[in-house]
Design an enzyme around this catalytic site. Sequence first.
Site, PDB file in Angstrom:
ATOM      1  N   HIS A 135       0.815  -1.223   0.000  1.00 18.91           N
ATOM      2  CA  HIS A 135       0.000   0.000   0.000  1.00 18.91           C
ATOM      3  C   HIS A 135       0.848   1.271   0.000  1.00 18.91           C
ATOM      4  CE1 HIS A 135      -3.492  -2.551   1.809  1.00 18.91           C
ATOM      5  NE2 HIS A 135      -3.258  -2.808   0.548  1.00 18.91           N
ATOM      6  N   CYS A 165       7.685  18.430  -5.851  1.00 15.32           N
ATOM      7  CA  CYS A 165       8.617  17.504  -6.503  1.00 15.32           C
ATOM      8  C   CYS A 165       9.985  18.158  -6.665  1.00 15.32           C
ATOM      9  CB  CYS A 165       8.052  17.102  -7.863  1.00 15.32           C
ATOM     10  SG  CYS A 165       9.206  16.140  -8.846  1.00 15.32           S
ATOM     11  N   CYS A 168      10.555  18.638 -10.762  1.00 17.92           N
ATOM     12  CA  CYS A 168       9.785  19.528 -11.628  1.00 17.92           C
ATOM     13  C   CYS A 168       8.961  20.563 -10.866  1.00 17.92           C
ATOM     14  CB  CYS A 168       8.891  18.718 -12.570  1.00 17.92           C
ATOM     15  SG  CYS A 168       7.477  17.973 -11.742  1.00 17.92           S
ATOM     16  N   THR A 206      -3.304  -9.631  10.243  1.00 18.76           N
ATOM     17  CA  THR A 206      -4.193  -9.148   9.176  1.00 18.76           C
ATOM     18  C   THR A 206      -5.272 -10.180   8.904  1.00 18.76           C
ATOM     19  OG1 THR A 206      -4.368  -8.531   6.847  1.00 18.76           O
ATOM     20  CG2 THR A 206      -2.605 -10.062   7.408  1.00 18.76           C
ATOM     21  N   SER A 207      -6.449  -9.675   8.595  1.00 18.87           N
ATOM     22  CA  SER A 207      -7.506 -10.608   8.196  1.00 18.87           C
ATOM     23  C   SER A 207      -7.434 -10.790   6.678  1.00 18.87           C
ATOM     24  CB  SER A 207      -8.870 -10.073   8.605  1.00 18.87           C
ATOM     25  OG  SER A 207      -9.055  -8.787   8.060  1.00 18.87           O
ATOM     26  N   ASN A 231      -2.757 -14.400  14.817  1.00 17.79           N
ATOM     27  CA  ASN A 231      -3.764 -13.339  14.962  1.00 17.79           C
ATOM     28  C   ASN A 231      -4.561 -13.609  16.235  1.00 17.79           C
ATOM     29  OD1 ASN A 231      -5.925 -11.434  14.518  1.00 17.79           O
ATOM     30  ND2 ASN A 231      -5.380 -11.477  12.355  1.00 17.79           N
ATOM     31  N   GLU A 233      -7.415 -12.888  16.818  1.00 15.62           N
ATOM     32  CA  GLU A 233      -8.795 -13.223  16.470  1.00 15.62           C
ATOM     33  C   GLU A 233      -8.846 -14.180  15.291  1.00 15.62           C
ATOM     34  OE1 GLU A 233     -10.814  -9.472  15.720  1.00 15.62           O
ATOM     35  OE2 GLU A 233      -9.704  -8.663  17.441  1.00 15.62           O
TER      36      GLU A 233
END
Length: 261
Positions: A135, A165, A168, A206-207, A231, A233
């Site tokens: 991500h 940037c 540029c 993570t699920s 996990n 859960e």
Amino acid sequence: MIQPPIDLSRARELLAQAPRIAVLTGAGISKPSGIPTFRDAPGPQANVKPITAMNMTLFRADPPAAWATHWPRVLAMRAAQPNGAHHLLSRLEAQIDARAVAHPETRDAYEFTLVTQNIDGLHQRAGTRQVIELHGTAHKAQCTNKTCKVSFELDVSLAPAVPLCPLCGTAGRPGVVWFGEQLHPVRARLAKSAFLYAHVALIIGTSAQVYPAAGYAQEARAWGTTLIEINPEETDLTRLCHLSLRVSAEEGLRALMDVTR
Ligand SMILES: [Zn+2]
């Protein structure tokens, strides 16, 4: 062929011997470092809006407002420290590297790949080198000029301004994947192949409901990868895993790596 479930001692053996290990981490691993999970909001950091509330249309309408929302998150992640689980995964990578050095004739067979849904950069700060950030990262911005598209490090001293940037001068956008955006195609492909070719894959905190991570586990299992979930859960992936440890990331890694302190 469906492989039968395994117990903790078998999982330890496999992890201690496997040449190729893939790891998928999500928000749960960074929670002890104080990074709020999406589900936890609103909480102590309710003023920090979830990143997924942003999209390119909103960003273009008002870049300063978008950055005003994003900067507090960046600063919180800069201030956070990697926790025991991040350090254990870095140690696991070092173990694979050591195995490769000990077996020069089959060196290429060894591989450790850490795929993360997190944008906090804590795995790298703990020393892990092979990290695929599905991500993106909170620590960089990307130029919005389509003929430039350069990715650059954020200078926190500029907060809360819109970063420009360095090549540029166009406004940068946060270097993270927003809701509804495509993942970086190369990162997604590398992540998937790491899972398919791994002997053991760990799914931590993570699920994996977020596409395409859920698919990795399913396909990897069909390709013979042993799947181990850590996990607190139960998740939708639990039934797919050969072993599921219902504990925190650090506890689970300590148990699997046989680390007592
Ligand atoms: Zn540019």
